[in-house]
Enzyme design. Structure first.
Site, PDB file in Angstrom:
ATOM      1  N   LYS A 114       0.966  -1.445  -0.055  1.00 20.57           N
ATOM      2  CA  LYS A 114      -0.097  -0.016   0.020  1.00 20.57           C
ATOM      3  C   LYS A 114       0.912   1.332   0.071  1.00 20.57           C
ATOM      4  O   LYS A 114       0.598   2.246  -0.648  1.00 20.57           O
ATOM      5  CB  LYS A 114      -0.948   0.045   1.258  1.00 20.57           C
ATOM      6  CG  LYS A 114      -1.981  -1.085   1.172  1.00 20.57           C
ATOM      7  CD  LYS A 114      -3.180  -0.923   2.175  1.00 20.57           C
ATOM      8  CE  LYS A 114      -4.058  -2.034   1.961  1.00 20.57           C
ATOM      9  NZ  LYS A 114      -5.491  -1.872   2.599  1.00 20.57           N
ATOM     10  N   LYS A 197      -4.641  -9.770  -7.642  1.00 16.82           N
ATOM     11  CA  LYS A 197      -5.794  -9.918  -7.036  1.00 16.82           C
ATOM     12  C   LYS A 197      -6.731  -8.732  -7.382  1.00 16.82           C
ATOM     13  O   LYS A 197      -6.202  -7.553  -7.545  1.00 16.82           O
ATOM     14  CB  LYS A 197      -5.739 -10.116  -5.347  1.00 16.82           C
ATOM     15  CG  LYS A 197      -5.277  -8.836  -4.720  1.00 16.82           C
ATOM     16  CD  LYS A 197      -5.644  -8.740  -3.257  1.00 16.82           C
ATOM     17  CE  LYS A 197      -5.508  -7.342  -2.740  1.00 16.82           C
ATOM     18  NZ  LYS A 197      -5.979  -6.971  -1.503  1.00 16.82           N
ATOM     19  N   LYS A 200      -9.376  -2.655  -5.121  1.00 16.83           N
ATOM     20  CA  LYS A 200      -9.909  -1.300  -5.577  1.00 16.83           C
ATOM     21  C   LYS A 200      -8.677  -0.182  -5.769  1.00 16.83           C
ATOM     22  O   LYS A 200      -8.643   0.627  -6.698  1.00 16.83           O
ATOM     23  CB  LYS A 200     -10.593  -0.698  -4.559  1.00 16.83           C
ATOM     24  CG  LYS A 200      -9.831  -0.322  -3.334  1.00 16.83           C
ATOM     25  CD  LYS A 200     -11.184   0.053  -2.199  1.00 16.83           C
ATOM     26  CE  LYS A 200     -10.287   0.099  -0.998  1.00 16.83           C
ATOM     27  NZ  LYS A 200     -10.764  -1.239   0.100  1.00 16.83           N
TER      28      LYS A 200
HETATM   29  P1  ADP Z   1      -9.333  -3.996  -0.436  1.00 15.81           P
HETATM   30  O1  ADP Z   1      -8.604  -5.392  -0.354  1.00 15.81           O
HETATM   31  O2  ADP Z   1      -9.815  -4.162  -1.961  1.00 15.81           O
HETATM   32  O3  ADP Z   1      -8.633  -2.737  -0.245  1.00 15.81           O
HETATM   33  P2  ADP Z   1     -10.742  -4.343   2.222  1.00 15.81           P
HETATM   34  O4  ADP Z   1      -9.184  -4.194   2.540  1.00 15.81           O
HETATM   35  O5  ADP Z   1     -11.606  -3.535   2.692  1.00 15.81           O
HETATM   36  O6  ADP Z   1     -10.723  -4.031   0.535  1.00 15.81           O
HETATM   37  O7  ADP Z   1     -10.934  -5.859   2.300  1.00 15.81           O
HETATM   38  C1  ADP Z   1     -12.080  -6.324   2.705  1.00 15.81           C
HETATM   39  C2  ADP Z   1     -12.183  -7.772   2.805  1.00 15.81           C
HETATM   40  O8  ADP Z   1     -12.176  -8.234   1.388  1.00 15.81           O
HETATM   41  C3  ADP Z   1     -11.029  -8.501   3.300  1.00 15.81           C
HETATM   42  O9  ADP Z   1     -11.356  -9.463   4.110  1.00 15.81           O
HETATM   43  C4  ADP Z   1     -10.237  -8.876   2.264  1.00 15.81           C
HETATM   44  O10 ADP Z   1      -9.225  -9.716   2.649  1.00 15.81           O
HETATM   45  C5  ADP Z   1     -11.176  -9.330   1.219  1.00 15.81           C
HETATM   46  N1  ADP Z   1     -10.620  -9.254  -0.203  1.00 15.81           N
HETATM   47  C6  ADP Z   1     -10.209  -7.866  -0.971  1.00 15.81           C
HETATM   48  N2  ADP Z   1      -9.758  -8.173  -2.201  1.00 15.81           N
HETATM   49  C7  ADP Z   1     -10.070  -9.631  -2.282  1.00 15.81           C
HETATM   50  C8  ADP Z   1      -9.672 -10.662  -3.444  1.00 15.81           C
HETATM   51  N3  ADP Z   1      -9.401 -10.006  -4.584  1.00 15.81           N
HETATM   52  N4  ADP Z   1     -10.242 -11.834  -3.326  1.00 15.81           N
HETATM   53  C9  ADP Z   1     -10.695 -12.281  -1.968  1.00 15.81           C
HETATM   54  N5  ADP Z   1     -10.967 -11.546  -0.872  1.00 15.81           N
HETATM   55  C10 ADP Z   1     -10.884 -10.241  -1.302  1.00 15.81           C
HETATM   56 NA    NA Z   2      -7.538  -6.029   1.914  1.00 15.66          NA
END
Ligand code: ADP
Ligand code: NA
Length: 330
Positions: A114, A197, A200
């Protein structure tokens, strides 16, 4: 309740949840309501690790709560709340900061990813220590299981280490939690670059399925997903990452096993798989969008759900914090 506890949180930053959030995490939140004493929160304190516009943060926090309800969280079967409504998160977060080694925090790969994206000098100390706040989030509720995607595994390991460290130094205080990661959907891949993966921050707009996109935009993204130059529809993540990702998504949303899907696509082209997946996606997101909008259109109901959730969460969190402070000599 004699059920095991589940706890998880999701960030409000992006507006719309994406398909990785849903399949990797939120879908499990919904399932665990039935078997667990479940606590779920919108982690707005985590959102400010990067700059936020206050009005947007407030709107996105409500939008995230509305999406959790639209996805199937039932306030009679789980506790849904906003992290900042429970001050104990920040309080236990400080305690956990003081228990974590600098080197230990430096090994968190999510921070490396990040902060690299933002330029290392612009990253805040909050971004550096956010995994430690997450430790406090989990330990406050004495959670047994934490439903998350694969990218969070390291943070749950840190949580286990800190819980054991505290218990060893000050006496048994915290439940040592386990990650709850569904192997099949723990990592959903970007539709344009199936080696990364879906996220966002790293996905391009075409590779990212936002659940609140117009359904026809979603269908278009599915139909232009990157596959390979072969033609066989087979689950083989190593050699056929794009096709395998599409099969995982279709299998999970339709409830048909991957083996049955492979059989039904024998002799068919990738276009057939994409057309079916586009249809299943549209059938999924259309009512999801409508339900999200219903919760947004009824702010009183949403506020009341979140106020009750915060009250229930606070009762548990306050007890854990009081015990922690007592053990530490405060
Ligand atoms: P991001 O990872 O997009 O920044 P968050 O950190 O809010 O979003 O993640 C929220 C949940 O979604 C977490 O439990 C994270 O592990 C899961 N998650 C995020 N991206 C993926 C993905 N590509 N595949 C599976 N789970 C995911
Ligand atoms: Na995440």
């Amino acid at each position: 309740s004699d059920r095991p506890r589940a706890l998880s949180g999701i960030q409000p930053t992006a507006g719309s949840f994406h398909l990785g959030n849903y399949l990797g995490a939120v879908r499990q939140y919904v399932a665990l309501q039935e078997s667990h004493d479940a606590f779920y929160m919108v982690v707005d304190l985590h959102a400010i690790t990067v700059p936020q516009d206050p009005a947007e943060l407030r709107a996105n926090t409500r939008l995230a709560a509305a999406q959790l309800l639209a996805a199937g969280l039932d306030p009679d079967r789980c506790t849904l709340f906003i992290q900042s409504h429970v001050p104990e998160h920040a309080q236990l977060g400080w305690v956990m900061n003081c228990l974590t080694g600098f080197g230990e925090a430096s090994r968190m790969t999510q921070f490396k990813d990040k902060s690299a994206k933002q330029g290392a000098d612009r990253a805040t100390v909050g971004l550096f220590t956010y995994p430690i706040l997450q430790v406090a989030d989990i330990l406050l509720y004495q959670a047994n299981e934490v439903p998350v995607g694969e990218d969070q595994r390291q943070h749950i390991e840190l949580t286990r280490d800190l819980a054991e460290r505290f218990n060893g130094r000050f006496g048994d205080t915290f439940t040592v939690p386990k990650p709850y990661i569904v192997k099949e959907t723990g990592k959903i891949y970007d539709l344009q670059d199936p080696t990364i993966k879906m996220s966002k921050s790293a996905s391009t707009p075409k590779g990212l399925i936002n659940l609140l996109d117009e359904p026809k935009v979603t269908a278009k993204k599915v139909k232009s997903a990157v596959t390979d130059t072969d033609t066989v529809i087979r689950f083989d993540p190593e050699n056929k990452a794009g096709v395998s990702n599409l099969l995982t998504i279709l299998s999970t949303l339709s409830g048909t096993s991957i083996a049955d899907l492979e059989k039904s696509y024998e002799g068919k082209m990738y276009g057939a798989l994409k057309t079916d997946l586009a249809e299943v996606m549209v059938d999924f997101v259309t009512p999801f969008r409508a339900r999200t909008q219903e919760y947004l259109d009824d702010p009183e109901t949403l506020d009341s759900i979140l106020a009750k959730g915060a009250e229930k969460a606070r009762a548990v969190a306050a007890e854990t914090l009081a015990q922690t402070y007592d053990r530490m000599g405060f």
